[in-house]
Design a protein around this motif. Structure first.
Motif, mmCIF file in Angstrom:
data_model
loop_
_atom_site.group_PDB
_atom_site.id
_atom_site.type_symbol
_atom_site.label_atom_id
_atom_site.label_comp_id
_atom_site.label_asym_id
_atom_site.label_seq_id
_atom_site.Cartn_x
_atom_site.Cartn_y
_atom_site.Cartn_z
ATOM 1 N N ALA A 29 0.563 -1.378 0.333
ATOM 2 C CA ALA A 29 0.180 -0.328 0.048
ATOM 3 C C ALA A 29 0.552 1.516 -0.010
ATOM 4 C CB ALA A 29 -0.818 -0.329 1.625
ATOM 5 N N MET A 30 1.959 1.336 0.388
ATOM 6 C CA MET A 30 2.709 2.559 0.841
ATOM 7 C C MET A 30 3.190 2.625 -0.616
ATOM 8 S SD MET A 30 3.384 3.961 4.099
ATOM 9 C CE MET A 30 2.311 3.153 5.362
ATOM 10 N N ALA A 31 3.555 1.552 -1.535
ATOM 11 C CA ALA A 31 4.198 1.538 -3.048
ATOM 12 C C ALA A 31 3.296 2.488 -3.622
ATOM 13 C CB ALA A 31 5.195 0.272 -3.227
ATOM 14 N N ALA A 32 1.803 1.894 -3.379
ATOM 15 C CA ALA A 32 0.971 2.741 -4.120
ATOM 16 C C ALA A 32 0.621 4.231 -3.975
ATOM 17 C CB ALA A 32 -0.164 2.086 -3.805
ATOM 18 N N ARG A 33 1.084 4.334 -2.754
ATOM 19 C CA ARG A 33 1.380 5.531 -2.138
ATOM 20 C C ARG A 33 1.935 6.727 -2.866
ATOM 21 N NH1 ARG A 33 -0.319 9.489 2.826
ATOM 22 N NH2 ARG A 33 0.062 10.827 2.872
ATOM 23 N N VAL A 88 -6.530 -1.590 4.211
ATOM 24 C CA VAL A 88 -5.059 -0.318 4.304
ATOM 25 C C VAL A 88 -4.797 0.467 2.838
ATOM 26 C CG1 VAL A 88 -2.927 -1.480 4.133
ATOM 27 C CG2 VAL A 88 -4.082 -2.518 5.919
ATOM 28 N N LEU A 89 -5.183 -0.208 1.932
ATOM 29 C CA LEU A 89 -4.507 0.405 0.718
ATOM 30 C C LEU A 89 -5.404 2.133 0.541
ATOM 31 C CD1 LEU A 89 -4.233 -1.778 -1.808
ATOM 32 C CD2 LEU A 89 -3.172 -0.332 -1.838
ATOM 33 N N ALA A 90 -7.016 2.002 1.448
ATOM 34 C CA ALA A 90 -7.531 3.327 1.595
ATOM 35 C C ALA A 90 -6.995 4.064 3.009
ATOM 36 C CB ALA A 90 -9.370 2.572 1.650
ATOM 37 N N THR A 108 -3.666 4.258 3.709
ATOM 38 C CA THR A 108 -3.027 4.420 3.138
ATOM 39 C C THR A 108 -2.910 5.573 2.351
ATOM 40 O OG1 THR A 108 -1.809 2.306 3.189
ATOM 41 C CG2 THR A 108 -0.120 3.698 2.216
ATOM 42 N N THR A 109 -3.794 5.869 1.267
ATOM 43 C CA THR A 109 -4.077 6.528 -0.033
ATOM 44 C C THR A 109 -4.964 7.850 0.743
ATOM 45 O OG1 THR A 109 -5.938 4.863 -0.876
ATOM 46 C CG2 THR A 109 -3.752 5.173 -1.445
ATOM 47 N N GLY A 110 -5.847 7.421 1.282
ATOM 48 C CA GLY A 110 -5.762 8.525 2.126
ATOM 49 C C GLY A 110 -7.270 8.639 1.268
ATOM 50 N N ALA A 111 -7.808 7.390 0.072
ATOM 51 C CA ALA A 111 -8.638 7.631 -1.086
ATOM 52 C C ALA A 111 -10.225 6.540 -0.631
ATOM 53 C CB ALA A 111 -8.896 7.274 -2.268
ATOM 54 N N SER A 112 -11.327 6.616 -0.764
ATOM 55 C CA SER A 112 -12.367 6.232 -0.973
ATOM 56 C C SER A 112 -11.320 4.080 -1.648
ATOM 57 C CB SER A 112 -13.842 6.627 -0.685
ATOM 58 O OG SER A 112 -14.209 6.888 0.277
ATOM 59 N N VAL A 113 -12.254 3.284 -1.257
ATOM 60 C CA VAL A 113 -12.185 1.901 -2.234
ATOM 61 C C VAL A 113 -13.570 1.546 -2.987
ATOM 62 C CG1 VAL A 113 -11.531 -0.353 -2.334
ATOM 63 C CG2 VAL A 113 -10.091 1.378 -1.483
#
Ligand code: ADP
Ligand SMILES: O=P(O)(O)OC[C@H](O)[C@H](O)CO
Length: 541
Positions: A397-401, A429-431, A433-438
């Protein structure tokens, strides 16, 4: 369209699985067949795959689909094929493969990539293609083969990508699509080959290897008799050449939206993070990283950062446990282990350990460094296996951010697809980490759907891709899963550590790579040389 033909087939030849999926004309999934893909990785950095076997596996998936969907052959209005991108699939006389295909995971061209980065035309090449040069790409691999394996290139009549090879097997037509042609050898603005780009790669003398560019939303070719026999479909069935799987998956998952702030991430073997933009709005960064990949929509491209390994890291951490357990008895299946991830995440502390997910011999986004390697930071004696699994998931998830941070503002809505989208815990975790709604689609097979959408437009079942999206994609999008505010705050802090650490580690990766290549030279009988940690060789931010 033939009478009674109410089915479209999308083929998605991925790195882990080759799928054939049948849809009705409104995009409802009717059936799926899947064959596990086979490739080999060697210590010299090679990652290769038999071309004959790939075609045989694709044909097998189509035959199996015929057993799942009643009357498939007679009902098929058209087929479209997409597949894993980059890599080099050389074809010679009689349309026979020249050796095994080099995959996007093949790292052998690292030295050539470094040499080309210093070339006088490199910035121009980047500004035309919109794409940072890395070891995955056919341009780098062909340039490397030209110096190291001239024998291979000498036998080749055409250089294809995976889906182009399958399209050749289905139709007998040598071609590539506008997306791979333009991000590898061309200009994303006009989707054509560009002589300066080809010169920058040192491939002007090999120009004859590049096939014609074909847009599968406008042109189809008939299935040959041999391919009909191999697949069980009818000779003459229209076949459309899809774009590369990265954008087919994004198309099927909803990357093209009217609302602002929407982005799409595929978190599968690789991590692909992208936004749809008009080609004049592409932002070309100073570091020269990322991809610009055309969508099958006039004037619209995707601005992309892709981190090389995403769920491959999960496979690694699960595989490590499986190997250990196997020493004491039966080896647990991958499904057993995947089924435990949610539980392990529930009993481990968020943000306690940093993990850099560069498990696949180097990184390509948002920074390019063939020497980058995975690693944990912050282990204590109290940490146990579930903590490592959590760190790996958070690292993905950090890599996505990291990728989105290199492309401007964080998205507000992330349309998520790929293996990780199946897990509620991974989505949260992805939501955070990026602060976005999934949001995810209720349809699983986004890549095959994206390809089938091209076939739908090609046979004029829809007048435009926009119209097809309205029917095939928008109604299937699920509810938005909002980020947990406390977790998001925690991960924002962790991300600072993640980025600072990966920037600081570049000289260490470089040093370790020098040690590895010294070992290879010593094995070959060379004199030992002194090595010290030198300045990093990282490209990117
Ligand atoms: N429920 C799950 N929880 C966590 N990870 C999962 C889950 N299901 C699949 N995965 C991961 O996703 C990977 C498959 O991703 P997928 O997108 O299907 O592959 P590919 O990118 O090769 O097409 C698996 O190998 C596994 O690591
Ligand atoms: O095989 P998958 O993981 O679906 O896709 C791989 C990409 O096309 C590749 O990463 C391009 O370099």
């Amino acid at each position: 369209m033939a009478e009674g033909a109410d089915v479209l087939i999308g083929i998605d030849a991925g790195t882990s699985v080759i799928k054939a999926v049948a849809f009705d004309l409104a995009g409802r999934q009717l059936g799926t067949a899947a064959v596990v893909n086979t490739y080999r990785e060697e210590p010299d950095g090679s990652a290769v795959q038999s071309m004959e076997r790939t075609w045989a596996d694709c044909a097998k998936a189509l035959r199996e689909l015929g057993q799942v969907v009643d009357g498939l052959a007679r009902r098929t209005a058209a087929v479209s094929v997409t597949g894993q991108g980059d890599g080099t699939w050389l074809v010679g006389a009689g349309n026979r493969p020249v050796g095994d295909a080099w995959l996007w995971l093949d790292a052998r061209s690292a030295s050539t990539v470094r040499r080309l980065w210093d070339g006088p035309l490199e910035r121009t090449r980047f500004e035309r293609t919109g794409t940072g040069l890395n070891t995955c790409q056919q341009g780098a691999q062909l340039a490397h083969m030209a110096t190291v394996h001239p024998d291979l290139i000498g036998q080749a009549e055409v250089a294809l990508h995976c889906k182009d090879w399958l399209h050749l097997c289905l139709t007998g037509v040598r071609a590539t699509d506008p997306s791979e042609a333009s991000f590898t050898f061309g200009d994303f603005r006009n989707r054509a080959y560009d002589d300066t780009v080809i010169e920058a790669l040192g491939l002007s003398g090999r120009r004859h290897l590049l096939p014609p560019i074909l847009d599968g939303t406008m042109t189809t070719h008939p299935l040959t008799r041999e391919a009909a026999e191999a697949t069980g479909l009818l000779e003459g069935t229209p076949v459309s050449l899809g774009y590369v799987d990265m954008v087919m998956t994004a198309l099927g998952a909803g990357v093209y939206a009217r609302e602002p702030g929407v982005a799409c991430s595929t978190v599968g073997s690789t991590g692909v993070h992208m936004r749809a933009v008009h080609s004049e709005d592409v932002f070309l960064n100073a570091e020269g990283t990322g991809y610009v990949i055309a969508l099958p929509i006039p004037g619209v491209v995707t601005q992309v950062q892709t981190n090389m390994a995403a769920t491959l890291n999960i496979d690694w951490v699960l595989g490590t446990a499986a190997d250990l357990v196997a020493e004491f008895g039966d080896r647990p299946s991958k499904a057993d282990l995947v089924g435990r991830i949610e539980g392990w995440l529930a009993r481990s502390e968020p943000g306690a350990i940093l993990y850099h997910p560069y498990i696949s011999a180097g990184e390509r986004g948002p920074f390019i460094d063939p020497d980058a390697r995975a690693g944990f930071i912050g282990l204590s004696s109290g940490h146990r296996y579930p903590d490592l699994v959590r760190a790996v998931v958070e690292g993905i998830a950090m890599a996505a951010r990291d990728c989105y941070a290199a492309m401007g503002d964080m998205p507000r809505e992330l349309r998520l697809t790929g293996g990780a989208a199946r897990s509620r815990a991974l989505r949260s975790v992805l939501a955070a980490t990026t602060g976005a709604s999934v949001r995810t689609s209720s349809r699983d097979e986004a890549g095959a759907a994206g390809a089938a959408m091209m076939a739908a437009v090609a046979i004029k079942a829809f007048p435009t891709m926009d119209a097809c999206i309205e029917t095939w994609v928008t109604p299937l999008l699920g509810p938005a899963e909002a980020p947990d505010a406390r977790l998001a705050e925690r991960y924002a802090g962790v991300f600072e550590g993640y980025r600072t650490a990966r920037q600081g580690l570049a000289p260490v990766w470089n040093h370790m790579a020098a040690l590895r290549s010294r070992d290879v030279r010593l094995d070959a009988g060379a004199e030992p040389a002194e090595l010290a940690i030198a300045a990093g060789n990282e490209t990117g931010n």
